[in-house]
Write an enzyme that holds these catalytic residues in place. Sequence first.
Site, PDB file in Angstrom:
ATOM      1  N   GLU A 112      46.596  60.634  46.851  1.00 26.04           N
ATOM      2  CA  GLU A 112      46.733  59.417  46.051  1.00 26.04           C
ATOM      3  C   GLU A 112      47.059  59.760  44.598  1.00 26.04           C
ATOM      4  O   GLU A 112      47.817  59.043  43.942  1.00 26.04           O
ATOM      5  CB  GLU A 112      45.452  58.595  46.108  1.00 26.04           C
ATOM      6  CG  GLU A 112      45.152  58.021  47.476  1.00 26.04           C
ATOM      7  CD  GLU A 112      43.849  57.266  47.491  1.00 26.04           C
ATOM      8  OE1 GLU A 112      43.903  56.030  47.570  1.00 26.04           O
ATOM      9  OE2 GLU A 112      42.779  57.913  47.424  1.00 26.04           O
ATOM     10  N   TYR A 167      48.662  35.700  27.041  1.00 26.11           N
ATOM     11  CA  TYR A 167      48.523  36.381  28.329  1.00 26.11           C
ATOM     12  C   TYR A 167      49.455  37.570  28.463  1.00 26.11           C
ATOM     13  O   TYR A 167      49.238  38.420  29.320  1.00 26.11           O
ATOM     14  CB  TYR A 167      48.619  35.430  29.519  1.00 26.11           C
ATOM     15  CG  TYR A 167      49.653  34.354  29.448  1.00 26.11           C
ATOM     16  CD1 TYR A 167      50.969  34.598  29.787  1.00 26.11           C
ATOM     17  CD2 TYR A 167      49.300  33.069  29.057  1.00 26.11           C
ATOM     18  CE1 TYR A 167      51.917  33.592  29.723  1.00 26.11           C
ATOM     19  CE2 TYR A 167      50.246  32.061  29.000  1.00 26.11           C
ATOM     20  CZ  TYR A 167      51.550  32.325  29.337  1.00 26.11           C
ATOM     21  OH  TYR A 167      52.489  31.337  29.284  1.00 26.11           O
ATOM     22  N   GLU A 225      36.998  50.384  41.181  1.00 27.50           N
ATOM     23  CA  GLU A 225      35.909  49.764  40.442  1.00 27.50           C
ATOM     24  C   GLU A 225      35.957  50.174  38.969  1.00 27.50           C
ATOM     25  O   GLU A 225      35.693  49.358  38.079  1.00 27.50           O
ATOM     26  CB  GLU A 225      34.553  50.172  41.045  1.00 27.50           C
ATOM     27  CG  GLU A 225      34.286  49.623  42.434  1.00 27.50           C
ATOM     28  CD  GLU A 225      34.826  50.471  43.587  1.00 27.50           C
ATOM     29  OE1 GLU A 225      34.360  50.267  44.723  1.00 27.50           O
ATOM     30  OE2 GLU A 225      35.720  51.310  43.362  1.00 27.50           O
ATOM     31  N   LYS A 255      44.244  47.038  46.145  1.00 30.07           N
ATOM     32  CA  LYS A 255      44.933  48.250  46.567  1.00 30.07           C
ATOM     33  C   LYS A 255      45.571  47.910  47.917  1.00 30.07           C
ATOM     34  O   LYS A 255      44.908  47.932  48.945  1.00 30.07           O
ATOM     35  CB  LYS A 255      43.900  49.373  46.698  1.00 30.07           C
ATOM     36  CG  LYS A 255      44.425  50.754  46.739  1.00 30.07           C
ATOM     37  CD  LYS A 255      43.217  51.709  46.700  1.00 30.07           C
ATOM     38  CE  LYS A 255      43.644  53.125  46.545  1.00 30.07           C
ATOM     39  NZ  LYS A 255      42.505  54.037  46.448  1.00 30.07           N
TER      40      LYS A 255
END
Length: 122
Positions: free
Chosen positions: A21, A53, A73, A100
């Site tokens: 990854e 934004y 997290e 993910k």
Amino acid sequence: MDYIHVNEMEFYGYHGALAEENVLGQRFRASVSLAIELAEAGRTDDLAKTVNYAEVYDICQSIIEGEPRKLIETLAEDIAGTILKKFPSQVQGLKVVLIKPDPPIPGHYTSVSVEITRGRFE
């Protein structure tokens, strides 16, 4: 309380607990909801009375496309903390959803995600 939602931003990053990854990278999607008082911005049409934004997007992009982390997290916490720090008087709370879509785990599923809610509590 009013809300600003920045939905399904998509980025490419190198996060994950598995070595591949961090080498190959993968897509990530983020949605952020900001708890903010919008009445004055609505009455005055003044950008200074709200949160831009585009800046929220930039924060998410810099974190997700930035330094590799093992956990989504951690990315969600970094996004929440950075937004709360950058907009201390405007943002009263927020929700961050980090998705993910293609984790390297076997099975049939749409995605994995984390959702965190943080705020300023007295």
